[in-house]
Write an enzyme that holds these catalytic residues in place. Structure first.
Site, short mmCIF file in Angstrom:
data_model
loop_
_atom_site.label_atom_id
_atom_site.label_comp_id
_atom_site.label_asym_id
_atom_site.label_seq_id
_atom_site.Cartn_x
_atom_site.Cartn_y
_atom_site.Cartn_z
N GLY A 1 -67.34 104.73 1.58
CA GLY A 1 -66.94 103.96 0.54
C GLY A 1 -65.23 104.07 0.84
N GLU B 1 -64.11 102.26 3.70
CA GLU B 1 -64.10 100.66 3.15
C GLU B 1 -62.95 100.36 2.07
OE1 GLU B 1 -68.36 101.23 2.05
OE2 GLU B 1 -68.40 99.09 2.88
N GLU C 1 -72.97 105.94 6.41
CA GLU C 1 -73.87 105.43 5.40
C GLU C 1 -75.09 105.27 6.34
OE1 GLU C 1 -70.82 104.16 5.74
OE2 GLU C 1 -70.20 103.69 3.79
N ALA D 1 -68.75 107.10 -1.45
CA ALA D 1 -69.12 106.66 -2.84
C ALA D 1 -69.90 107.65 -3.28
CB ALA D 1 -69.99 105.68 -2.26
#
Lengths: 471, 745
Positions: free
Chosen positions: B130, B133, B155, B84
């Site tokens: 991210g 994901e 993370e 992210a």
């Protein structure tokens, strides 16, 4: 001869043009051939000995595990050596030296050259040594012979190679070997028992030899698949090339062109006189096969790879003087040769691409001067990748430090009697087959220069220029 | 950060403006397959821009009836999606904003997961956070075997959790144990492992040279394979669910019992508490999210994930860890520019622990390294250390035995100065004694070429004192490595006022090549790191003298967040070294560096209790034994140096702050005196070199978050008892006076 000419006429019109050229040249009237004249009239160099191939033979190449299954490597080598003696009528004591190649070594006959020579009835006064350089082992044997003659140390040398994949040395595990070796030294019963007691089930698992690079642990088929992908060689192209190889080999076999094959009486079995791996299939049949190495999306299959083969080959190499003095009519001159090597991971099988321009440069020829090409076909994908690499200016400039590409050989001159994919590939025996085939093709198809090129494990490669002996 | 504020505003205003040209995502229709390519002008991250364009493109693809399946691929050679956009999260000021970001992501990936047209994620390079994901929301994953290809959820290392469905999808995909391992450790998973775990379906080999560059052709090849797979999926020739193996079936069955799952939650929770001492909130929140999803259903799970993500983003721990991440990136750059001459030939003097360690991290980067010692035994031990270091890597399969051999071919072990005339840099790692260092420097300068740099590896001796006998002090520099060199990331480079800029640039370049995180500090006794550590250890000795058991001391320090307790640290550093340094720095800085009695350390050394290396220190070390007992003989020595603790400042918390405040104050003083160039390097040096609690982000971040005023208040209380050892430095006082002053913006 007429039928052969007809065949070649049917198969490729260009070949007949070459035949005409050859005929013209042999008549000594090259005037009307100015446009296609060779860069050099001959590769003979002043002050350098002419070295000739007197003749070459090989046992039939058989798929491993078939009729040769119960032999040992030196048996095959003996057959090739004896065949060479029969073919040439060479007195056994006229040979100064014997060099033989092998890849997977049988430990009992680690100098297989010597064992085979003794068994083949050569004089026990003729020294022999064994060389190994993966798939170009017999090329190395031949060039070693050339070196011995050029240096004035020998006049007549027999070179060859043997590979026997029906039986390979399978070893005990390292731990087991260690225990067994210690057992030899153990003095007391107690010491022996305690050593025996240390053996675990896992130690009994054997070690199998793999056709894998030691440095990268990658099998050759896996590397070939990646190479094909790197050059964007499709599955279809590979299958087509493999089919071509088998079709041409079948044609050559049926029309009796594979005259280097000798008959061999296998003890306990029938006389063998033909290669048994030639199986022209159909594209549909080949398309059904699943990839053999990279699954599920790979392109290299059992049908477009060379298969495990048993076989041996041998050639007689002499100085021209000696050959003529002994009354031989040599088949060809062995001229310039090179060895190359490159990255064993990503360029494992690109030997021909590197070796070809180098040997041409060395001999002062261009690709157009070559009438006959014999490249070792390890995998269809490997051949196609090499052809594409040789056609690429970008590759030549980026990876080979050359200004331009060397160019790909025209297919009508390329492996036109089949290749390793169809005839078989006993690793260390292939080199002599390639050289003998070039000599034979130059004689049959007409032409002056031939080129042999091959890749080998370790990221190595070899090429040699062969010049037809004037008829 | 500002830039991304702009992005958010921009994207809100342009949300309906579909016609705006796309710069991050494009696609091409290949027959019945849509190939979507991500190509952020900088690095592929899930930025607002990327998400907006992706949504647009996906809508077009879903709406196109000619498209039967989709391939998602990156045009960047080294990364699929690196994660992210951190700036996007940092730009938020409330937990609710971050929760909203998380929910946006969850929604987008839910649509991907429910796509009626199968989507194949074609992964080459880093697929992290991210990015991962996104990939696991797709129906099928193909990854290259490239060394750059790694999958993971880092993370947790930033004090966050996978906030776009990661905590919900991974447990279902991999099973609880693997999912917990992946999400709680943040470890990067290599392609072969990912295939085994079931994280990816298919692997693609990297290609060598062909008619295009290997990188370019590999991506093309990956795309070709992915397009074929996408077709196969659309035609249902490739099944989406793999037939489960027996072990998998058994595991699934076992996991279907709620009490088994409960048992796992408890075990994991306990393990996390043991390792983090409860100082890191993220792992606990992750367990909570996974549990919510599995026990209460997806709605509760996704809600817990987004809300906890928002909460975590606002924690000081997360801010500290993100600060360290940025600091680490900064300290992996050479702020001194490119050196005039690249160091290709290195010579290391002294084949001890440090010297051999330096050689090891050099030869495997392709630097030709001479390792010189004075005795055959010393050399042999050193070469064995290098071999073992590399051989251990072959056991972990991070390098092949062939690579090990080829690295070792860069190493030349010798007893003489042969070949030093071709060295570009010499790093000496001989015994820490000024006269020996002088002798070595003179010997070396007699044989090296004029351009050659002389670096000295010392933990406390001032570089200018060593350089005093040099004929070319501009070429002399300090390179302070940390033991064990192949494990510790930090390198502290020390420049004197005579060290030339090019020499510094060269030393930094070598350190970076060796894979180090680098701080460059000014010269002085103890430089930065040793100088911060010394007062803390002096305090630790005093605490021991006051009768606190070494185990208790350790638990107090680890309880504060130090990865290694103070007593254990002293044993690791070596009691003799600690005594040596304490004496040297005591002379240089006077009573401020007092505290514990140096004589106690000396008595320990006299008895042979030099720490781990001698088998005895504060603890007893036995080879092969993990359990360590307190060295009762050391306690006996302590008896004769016993001090009476002052009850007013001897609570557990007081002891913790006595230790930490001296460390922090000294760090701030280093910045005040110009030893440190900036607070970022101060934080990085303390965390990566000395194990300052990462959850606090380093001494400077700690002052910012804890409050300089509160720290000063505590120090004043200690100052009353112990005097100037606890006098806050001026810079700290300035920050205490003006709360708006912060070391980090």
């Amino acid at each position: 001869m007429a039928s052969m000419l007809l065949t070649s006429l049917r198969s490729s019109p260009l070949t007949s043009v070459q035949a005409a050229q050859f005929a013209a040249r042999s008549l000594g009237t090259s005037v009307h051939l100015q446009a296609q004249a060779k860069s050099k009239k001959t590769l003979a160099k002043p002050g350098v000995k002419n070295i000739v191939l007197v003749d070459g033979v090989r046992t039939p190449f058989l798929q491993s595990g078939t009729i040769y299954a119960d032999l040992m490597p030196h048996d095959l080598a003996r057959a090739a050596l004896q065949g060479l003696l029969n073919r040439t009528g060479l007195p056994k004591d006229a040979v100064d030296y014997i060099v033989y190649g092998t890849v997977i070594q049988e430990v009992k006959t680690s100098n297989v050259a010597r064992e085979a020579a003794l068994g083949a009835g050569f004089s026990d006064k003729t020294p022999a040594h064994t060389v190994t350089m993966a798939c170009i082992s017999s090329n190395q044997a031949m060039t070693t012979a050339v070196g011995l003659i050029a240096a004035g140390q020998c006049d007549a040398v027999v070179a060859g190679g043997v590979e026997f994949m029906s039986d390979v040395p399978i070893r005990h595990s390292r731990r087991m070997r260690k225990t067994m070796l210690s057992l030899n030294k153990a003095k007391t019963l107690g010491a022996r028992l305690s050593l025996l007691g240390s053996i675990r089930l896992a130690h009994l698992a054997p070690e199998l030899p793999a056709v894998a690079e030691f440095s990268t642990a990658e099998t050759m088929g896996h590397s070939a698949d990646r190479l094909a992908a790197a050059f964007g060689v499709s599955r279809l192209e590979q299958d087509e090339f493999a089919l071509r190889s088998h079709t041409l080999a079948k044609k050559a076999q049926d029309s009796g062109l594979l005259s280097d094959v000798i008959s061999f009486k296998v003890p306990g079995k029938d006389i063998v006189s033909k290669d048994n791996g030639i199986r022209p299939s159909t594209m549909e049949q080949m398309a059904k096969l699943k990839p053999a190495f990279i699954k599920p999306h790979g392109t290299v299959t059992a049908a477009n790879s060379s298969f495990l083969t048993d076989g041996a080959s041998a050639v007689l190499i002499m100085s021209e003087e000696k050959a003529l003095a002994m009354g031989y009519k040599p088949k060809a001159y062995l001229r310039d040769f090179v060895y190359v090597s490159q990255d064993p991971k990503d360029q494992l099988l690109l030997g021909p691409t590197y070796a070809t321009p180098k040997v041409l440069e060395k001999s002062g020829l261009t690709l157009n001067d070559i009438d006959v090409f014999e490249f070792h076909e390890a995998f269809a994908g490997q051949i196609m990748a090499n052809l594409k690499a040789m056609e690429s200016d970008w590759f030549a400039q980026t990876y080979m430090g050359r200004k331009t590409k060397v160019g790909a050989p025209p297919m009508e001159k390329f492996n036109s009697w089949g290749g390793s994919l169809s005839l078989g590939h006993p690793f260390a025996a292939t080199g002599c087959r390639l050289v003998t085939t070039v000599a034979h093709r130059l004689q049959k198809e007409g032409g002056q220069y031939g080129l042999v090129a091959a890749c080998a494990a370790g990221g190595q490669g070899h090429a040699m220029v062969i010049e037809a002996y004037p008829q | 950060v500002k830039l991304f504020h702009v992005f958010i505003v921009f994207s809100f205003s342009c949300l309906l403006d579909v016609s705006s040209a796309r710069t991050h995502v494009n696609y091409e229709i290949k027959g019945d397959v849509a190939v979507i390519r991500m190509n952020d002008p900088s690095v592929n991250t899930l930025s607002v821009q990327m998400q907006r364009e992706m949504t647009e493109v996906m809508d077009e693809v879903w709406g196109n009836s000619a498209v039967q399946s989709v391939v998602l691929i990156s045009s960047k050679p080294g990364s699929f999606i690196a994660g992210a956009d951190l700036n996007m999260i940092q730009a938020c000021t409330t937990a609710e904003e971050v929760t909203l970001l998380s929910q946006e992501g969850q929604k987008m990936f839910e649509k991907i997961e429910k796509s009626p047209k199968p989507i194949v994620a074609a992964i080459n390079g880093s697929c992290l956070g991210g990015g991962l994901e996104f990939a696991i929301a797709c129906q099928y994953r193909i990854a290259t075997k490239s060394k750059k290809t790694v999958l993971g959820c880092p993370e947790v290392m930033l004090g966050l959790l996978p906030g776009a469905g990661g905590t919900q999808r991974l447990p279902k995909m991999l099973g609880l144990p693997s999912a917990f391992d992946m999400v709680l450790t943040g470890r990067s998973i290599r392609p072969d492992k990912a295939k085994k775990m079931g994280l990816v379906h298919q692997l693609v080999d990297t290609l060598g040279p062909g008619l295009k560059s290997p990188e370019e052709r590999t991506i093309e090849y990956l795309e070709e394979v992915a397009v074929e797979a996408a077709r196969g999926l659309a035609k249902k020739q490739i099944p989406l669910t793999k037939e489960k193996g027996l072990m998998q079936k058994i595991q699934d069955h076992v996991m279907s019992y709620p009490f088994v799952r409960q048992q796992i939650y408890n075990t994991v929770q306990k393990k996390v508490m043991k390792q983090t001492k409860g100082l890191y909130p993220a792992p606990l929140k992750i367990i909570e999210c996974v549990k919510a999803g599995l026990e209460q259903g997806p709605t509760a799970g996704y809600l817990a994930e987004s809300q906890n993500f928002g909460k975590l983003a606002m924690t000081p721990e997360s801010k500290a860890l993100i600060g360290l991440y940025h600091g680490q990136v900064t300290c992996k750059k050479n702020r001194f520019g490119t050196p005039e001459k690249e160091v290709k030939a290195l010579a290391v003097l002294g084949a001890g622990l440090m010297g051999a360690g330096i050689a090891q991290v050099s030869v495997d980067k392709g630097i030709h390294t001479i390792l010189k010692d004075t005795t055959l035994e010393g050399l042999s031990r050193g070469e064995q250390q290098v071999y073992k270091g590399l051989n251990d890597k072959t056991k972990k399969k991070s390098i092949t035995t062939f690579e090990r051999d080829s690295f070792l071919s860069n190493l030349t072990g010798q007893l003489d100065y042969n070949g030093f005339n071709k060295a570009d840099m010499v790093i000496e790692a001989v015994f820490e004694d000024l006269s020996i260092k002088h002798k070595v420097l003179k010997e070396v300068e007699a044989v090296i070429p004029p351009h050659c740099i002389f670096a000295t590896n010392t933990s406390a001796l001032p570089i200018k004192d060593i350089a005093a006998v040099s004929k070319r002090p501009e070429k002399v520099i300090g390179m302070h490595y940390f033991s064990p060199v192949d494990k510790m990331q930090l390198l502290e480079i020390i420049t004197t006022d005579k060290t030339s800029k090019d020499t510094t640039a060269s030393a930094v370049a070598v350190g970076l090549k060796q894979g180090k995180v680098i701080i460059v500090v000014g010269d002085g006794p103890g430089f930065y790191t040793t100088r911060c550590l010394a007062p803390m250890l002096a305090e630790a000795v005093r605490v021991l003298q006051e009768g606190v058991d070494p185990k208790k001391l350790d638990s107090l320090t680890t309880g504060f967040g130090f990865p290694v307790g103070a007593a254990t640290l002293a044993d690791e550093v070596g009691i003799d070294v600690a005594a040596h340094v304490a004496e040297d720095l005591g002379k240089a800085f006077g009573s401020r560096f007092g505290g514990g009695n140096i004589e106690f350390l000396k008595s320990m050394v006299d008895k042979g209790f030099k720490g781990r290396k001698s088998g005895k220190g504060c603890y007893i070390y036995q080879p092969g034994l993990k359990r360590r007992d307190v060295n009762t003989e050391a306690l006996e020595i302590l008896e004769s140096y016993k001090l009476t603790p002052n009850a007013a400042i001897s609570s557990d918390s007081d002891i913790q702050y006595r230790l930490v405040s001296r460390f922090v104050n000294e760090a701030v003083l280093c910045l005040q005196e110009g030893i440190l160039a900036n607070p970022v390097e101060g934080d990085i040096g303390a965390v990566f070199g000395l194990g300052f609690p990462p959850c606090l982000g380093g001494p400077f971040r700690f002052v910012d978050s804890f409050g300089a005023d509160k720290l000063v208040e505590k120090m004043r209380k200690f100052e009353e008892v112990f005097g100037n050892q606890f006098t806050p430095c001026q810079l700290l006082l300035d920050h205490a006076k003006d709360p708006s002053k912060k070391f980090h913006k």
